[in-house]
Scaffold this active site. Structure first.
Site, mmCIF file in Angstrom:
data_model
loop_
_atom_site.group_PDB
_atom_site.id
_atom_site.type_symbol
_atom_site.label_atom_id
_atom_site.label_comp_id
_atom_site.label_asym_id
_atom_site.label_seq_id
_atom_site.Cartn_x
_atom_site.Cartn_y
_atom_site.Cartn_z
ATOM 1 N N PRO A 22 -12.678 -93.677 45.530
ATOM 2 C CA PRO A 22 -11.861 -92.632 45.674
ATOM 3 C C PRO A 22 -12.580 -91.034 44.909
ATOM 4 O O PRO A 22 -13.295 -91.427 44.153
ATOM 5 C CB PRO A 22 -10.651 -93.049 44.714
ATOM 6 C CG PRO A 22 -10.886 -93.930 43.563
ATOM 7 C CD PRO A 22 -12.231 -94.501 44.240
ATOM 8 N N GLN A 81 -4.968 -94.024 44.378
ATOM 9 C CA GLN A 81 -5.479 -94.171 42.828
ATOM 10 C C GLN A 81 -4.479 -93.193 42.241
ATOM 11 O O GLN A 81 -4.267 -91.830 42.564
ATOM 12 C CB GLN A 81 -6.881 -93.558 42.795
ATOM 13 C CG GLN A 81 -7.325 -93.661 41.304
ATOM 14 C CD GLN A 81 -8.807 -93.386 41.096
ATOM 15 O OE1 GLN A 81 -9.118 -91.929 41.311
ATOM 16 N NE2 GLN A 81 -9.552 -94.240 40.630
ATOM 17 N N CYS A 116 -12.317 -90.801 35.391
ATOM 18 C CA CYS A 116 -12.887 -89.411 35.755
ATOM 19 C C CYS A 116 -13.019 -88.673 34.545
ATOM 20 O O CYS A 116 -11.993 -88.711 33.544
ATOM 21 C CB CYS A 116 -11.466 -89.177 36.408
ATOM 22 S SG CYS A 116 -12.074 -87.088 36.928
ATOM 23 N N ASN A 137 -19.648 -100.259 40.723
ATOM 24 C CA ASN A 137 -19.770 -98.835 41.224
ATOM 25 C C ASN A 137 -20.887 -97.905 40.413
ATOM 26 O O ASN A 137 -21.105 -98.372 39.243
ATOM 27 C CB ASN A 137 -18.402 -98.172 41.139
ATOM 28 C CG ASN A 137 -18.463 -96.839 41.536
ATOM 29 O OD1 ASN A 137 -17.977 -96.022 40.757
ATOM 30 N ND2 ASN A 137 -18.785 -96.439 42.697
ATOM 31 N N GLY A 151 -24.276 -95.209 41.814
ATOM 32 C CA GLY A 151 -25.582 -95.116 42.338
ATOM 33 C C GLY A 151 -25.947 -96.233 43.241
ATOM 34 O O GLY A 151 -27.052 -96.297 43.641
#
Length: 328
Positions: A13, A66, A96, A207, A209
């Site tokens: 997301p 999300q 986040c 998750n 890179g």
């Protein structure tokens, strides 16, 4: 295919990027990859324009919503509403790092309060029949990820979550911008691998890179259950998504980027007929030919012409000509 199998590869997301137009494009490129909305806050869903926030085309399925929030009752109500729109799963944002998210006491700051996260997911699980999942970091600020992450996974999984996507970086809530938080804190892939050993019953996706499908295959071969790709899936979608069904799922899609452009034209025409503008869709298509002859002309033509009054499918076809002329 079961949702856990779709989640072998997922698109992260991403705010301002993974809207409904982006997801429609991505679904044309991969039938199997799990897609996701941008983060939507629970209060926005409860009090806002639900059709605008939650509406999506059935052709995008499977799609995860999300959610952002930290109030169990609000999250449960938002999840219940979202389930009615047909989402495949509800994902709670615990990753986040933006100031706005922190001020609302959700996102990455929830890594400091796993018991609250457990209460939130328990409330959502009780409210819906679809899976509830969590996207998190390995820790925040001065936390020791080797202590924090296993404790977080233990407490939240005990509340009923069995699928996590782990961004393998800390989030620095003080001193780094959201953009810097995607690049500056070092990646710790090995720690996420260790979590699979500690929690073999959990479905863990990694998750952060990851830029190629070869990298993704490497993590899957080492025992992880899934890989979530963010910016690379957006900026080089042909490289990632057009090859995903064959390389990750063993089910070749067999489409070219040129064919995807033509398949987007009816969608664009419908969007325009409903009062939309070409640029709202075409901005997600700029990376389709990244690395190929004519890619610069494709991007330039769309960027310079998509926002003009009356711009429509003809603009897209003229942009495509920059690629096809060089491929002939």
């Amino acid at each position: 295919m079961k949702l856990d199998q779709h989640a072998r590869l997922s698109v992260a997301p991403m705010m301002d990027w993974t809207d409904r137009h982006c997801r429609y494009l991505h679904r044309l490129m991969s039938h199997h990859t799990l897609l996701s909305t941008e983060m939507v806050t629970a209060p926005a869903i409860i009090h806002g324009d639900r059709d605008r926030l939650l509406g999506f085309c059935a052709d995008e399925y499977p799609v995860a919503l999300q959610l952002g929030g930290s109030d169990p009752a609000q999250l449960a109500e938002a999840a219940r509403i979202a389930e009615g729109y047909g989402y495949a799963e509800i994902n709670l944002n615990c990753g986040c790092p933006s100031d706005r998210v922190q001020s609302g006491s959700f996102g990455a700051i929830l890594m400091e309060n796993p018991s609250l996260v457990a209460a939130c997911v328990a409330a959502m699980i009780a409210a819906v029949r679809i899976p509830v999942t969590v996207k998190c970091r390995i820790g925040v600020d001065d936390q020791d990820p080797h202590i924090v992450l296993p404790d977080f996974l233990a407490q939240v999984s005990a509340a009923g979550v069995d699928r996590f996507s782990v961004h393998a970086r800390k989030a620095w809530l003080q001193g780094l911008s959201p953009k810097e938080n995607r690049d500056v804190p070092p990646l710790d892939y090995d720690l996420v691998m260790e979590m699979k050993g500690l929690f073999p019953h959990l479905h863990l996706s990694i998750n952060g890179g990851i830029a190629t499908l070869d990298q993704a295959e490497g993590f899957l071969s080492r025992g992880l259950d899934g890989v979530m790709i963010g910016r690379a899936a957006y900026h080089t979608p042909a490289e990632i998504l057009l090859n995903a069904d064959a390389q990750i799922y063993g089910d070749p899609l067999g489409r070219t980027a040129e064919e995807v452009v033509h398949l987007m034209l009816p969608y664009i025409a419908d969007h325009l007929a409903q009062g939309g503008r070409l640029g709202q869709v075409s901005r997600h298509m700029l990376g389709l030919f990244q690395g190929r002859p004519g890619a610069r002309g494709w991007r330039r033509h769309l960027s310079e012409n998509a926002h003009a009054d009356g711009a429509g499918p003809a603009v897209v076809l003229a942009a495509l000509d920059h690629v096809t002329r060089l491929a002939a």
